[in-house]
Design a protein around this motif. Structure first.
Motif, PDB file in Angstrom:
ATOM      1  N   VAL A  39      44.370  31.719  45.685  1.00 44.77           N
ATOM      2  CA  VAL A  39      44.398  30.906  44.470  1.00 44.77           C
ATOM      3  C   VAL A  39      44.874  31.742  43.286  1.00 44.77           C
ATOM      4  O   VAL A  39      45.655  31.269  42.451  1.00 44.77           O
ATOM      5  CB  VAL A  39      43.011  30.301  44.190  1.00 44.77           C
ATOM      6  CG1 VAL A  39      42.951  29.709  42.786  1.00 44.77           C
ATOM      7  CG2 VAL A  39      42.688  29.228  45.206  1.00 44.77           C
ATOM      8  N   THR A  40      44.417  32.984  43.206  1.00 44.22           N
ATOM      9  CA  THR A  40      44.842  33.863  42.111  1.00 44.22           C
ATOM     10  C   THR A  40      46.352  34.020  42.089  1.00 44.22           C
ATOM     11  O   THR A  40      46.960  34.128  41.024  1.00 44.22           O
ATOM     12  CB  THR A  40      44.176  35.245  42.261  1.00 44.22           C
ATOM     13  OG1 THR A  40      42.758  35.086  42.331  1.00 44.22           O
ATOM     14  CG2 THR A  40      44.501  36.142  41.077  1.00 44.22           C
ATOM     15  N   ALA A  41      46.954  34.019  43.265  1.00 47.03           N
ATOM     16  CA  ALA A  41      48.399  34.231  43.349  1.00 47.03           C
ATOM     17  C   ALA A  41      49.199  33.061  42.800  1.00 47.03           C
ATOM     18  O   ALA A  41      50.355  33.231  42.402  1.00 47.03           O
ATOM     19  CB  ALA A  41      48.800  34.493  44.803  1.00 47.03           C
ATOM     20  N   VAL A  42      48.607  31.849  42.770  1.00 55.38           N
ATOM     21  CA  VAL A  42      49.371  30.678  42.339  1.00 55.38           C
ATOM     22  C   VAL A  42      48.887  30.069  41.030  1.00 55.38           C
ATOM     23  O   VAL A  42      49.678  29.443  40.313  1.00 55.38           O
ATOM     24  CB  VAL A  42      49.352  29.584  43.442  1.00 55.38           C
ATOM     25  CG1 VAL A  42      50.020  30.089  44.699  1.00 55.38           C
ATOM     26  CG2 VAL A  42      47.933  29.121  43.737  1.00 55.38           C
ATOM     27  N   VAL A  43      47.602  30.259  40.695  1.00 56.19           N
ATOM     28  CA  VAL A  43      47.077  29.568  39.520  1.00 56.19           C
ATOM     29  C   VAL A  43      47.635  30.134  38.220  1.00 56.19           C
ATOM     30  O   VAL A  43      47.734  29.414  37.212  1.00 56.19           O
ATOM     31  CB  VAL A  43      45.530  29.619  39.518  1.00 56.19           C
ATOM     32  CG1 VAL A  43      45.029  31.022  39.157  1.00 56.19           C
ATOM     33  CG2 VAL A  43      44.962  28.582  38.564  1.00 56.19           C
ATOM     34  N   THR A 130      39.746  27.211  38.053  1.00 56.76           N
ATOM     35  CA  THR A 130      39.401  26.771  36.703  1.00 56.76           C
ATOM     36  C   THR A 130      39.505  27.916  35.707  1.00 56.76           C
ATOM     37  O   THR A 130      39.995  27.733  34.590  1.00 56.76           O
ATOM     38  CB  THR A 130      37.987  26.176  36.675  1.00 56.76           C
ATOM     39  OG1 THR A 130      37.070  27.065  37.343  1.00 56.76           O
ATOM     40  CG2 THR A 130      37.938  24.827  37.367  1.00 56.76           C
ATOM     41  N   ALA A 131      39.064  29.121  36.109  1.00 56.00           N
ATOM     42  CA  ALA A 131      39.210  30.279  35.229  1.00 56.00           C
ATOM     43  C   ALA A 131      40.678  30.633  35.041  1.00 56.00           C
ATOM     44  O   ALA A 131      41.120  30.981  33.932  1.00 56.00           O
ATOM     45  CB  ALA A 131      38.440  31.473  35.798  1.00 56.00           C
ATOM     46  N   GLY A 132      41.454  30.530  36.125  1.00 55.16           N
ATOM     47  CA  GLY A 132      42.874  30.862  36.041  1.00 55.16           C
ATOM     48  C   GLY A 132      43.648  29.909  35.151  1.00 55.16           C
ATOM     49  O   GLY A 132      44.548  30.323  34.411  1.00 55.16           O
TER      50      GLY A 132
END
Length: 218
Positions: A39-43, A130-132
């Motif tokens: 998720v970090t990679a796309v958000v 949500t954080a991203g």
């Protein structure tokens, strides 16, 4: 990239570690962490990427409501991480059964571990998503959003690691007592409830921060 993750974590790693280690709680928890990483990679691209590609104005000028745009970005990121995580678990289960076939299907009977994967992957992915999105809303570039997220998550990790040793001894004894007394499934459900509350708080913060007029001016 997703195919590479599935090949390594869904086929090669389960084939090397075997069924005992693959179905252990620690190994299955890796796939919860995997959902957060993917998720970090796309958000970071959710809004910062639109801004870089000069398509943010077109998106905001559409007839879509603010909530539809925000929820769509978050849901797409969560789905991406969750699907890859579940595919790795599925391919891993198939791999260990094919490599160690004994006439019956090999599966873990530790339902708490499976509950961690089923609930943990979307909930943890939701926290990161949500954080991203909050970060990506104000980041000028995708790289800036990625760096901010990386620094933030590493900071939280070190805070949790070192902060746990700084807690009063009475608190640590109370927490250890819960870990010992509570059944595993109850612990998983309680943890899931806490993470869900964090997700809802971050989602509400994103809804409050998403201001179409301000984003258009930016």
């Amino acid at each position: 990239r997703p195919l590479l993750l599935i090949a390594i974590l869904g086929i090669f790693l389960p084939w090397r570690v075997g069924p005992e280690r693959f179905f252990s709680p620690s190994q299955l928890s890796v796939y919860v962490f995997l959902s957060a990483v993917t998720v970090t990679a796309v958000v970071a691209d959710s809004f910062a990427g639109e801004r870089e590609r000069h398509t943010l104005e077109t998106l905001l000028a559409s007839r879509l409501s603010d909530r539809v745009i925000l929820f769509g970005k978050i849901a797409a990121s969560i789905a991406y991480g969750w699907v890859i995580s579940m595919l790795c678990v599925l391919f891993g289960t198939i791999t260990v059964n094919v490599a160690n076939w004994q006439g019956h299907v090999l599966l873990s009977r530790d339902w708490a571990s499976w509950l961690v994967v089923v609930l943990g992957s979307p909930l943890v992915a939701g926290t990161v998503a949500t954080a991203g999105v909050l970060v990506s809303l104000r980041a000028a570039t995708v790289r800036q959003a990625q760096q901010t997220l990386a620094v933030g998550f590493f900071g939280l990790f070190f805070l949790a690691f070192f902060g746990s040793h700084m807690l009063p001894s009475a608190w640590r004894i109370w927490f250890d007592g819960i870990l010992i007394a509570w059944p595993p499934i109850r612990l998983v459900l309680a943890t899931a409830a806490v993470v869900l509350m964090i997700d809802l708080v971050l989602l509400l913060a994103g809804m409050a921060r998403f201001q179409r007029e301000r984003l258009i001016l930016d």
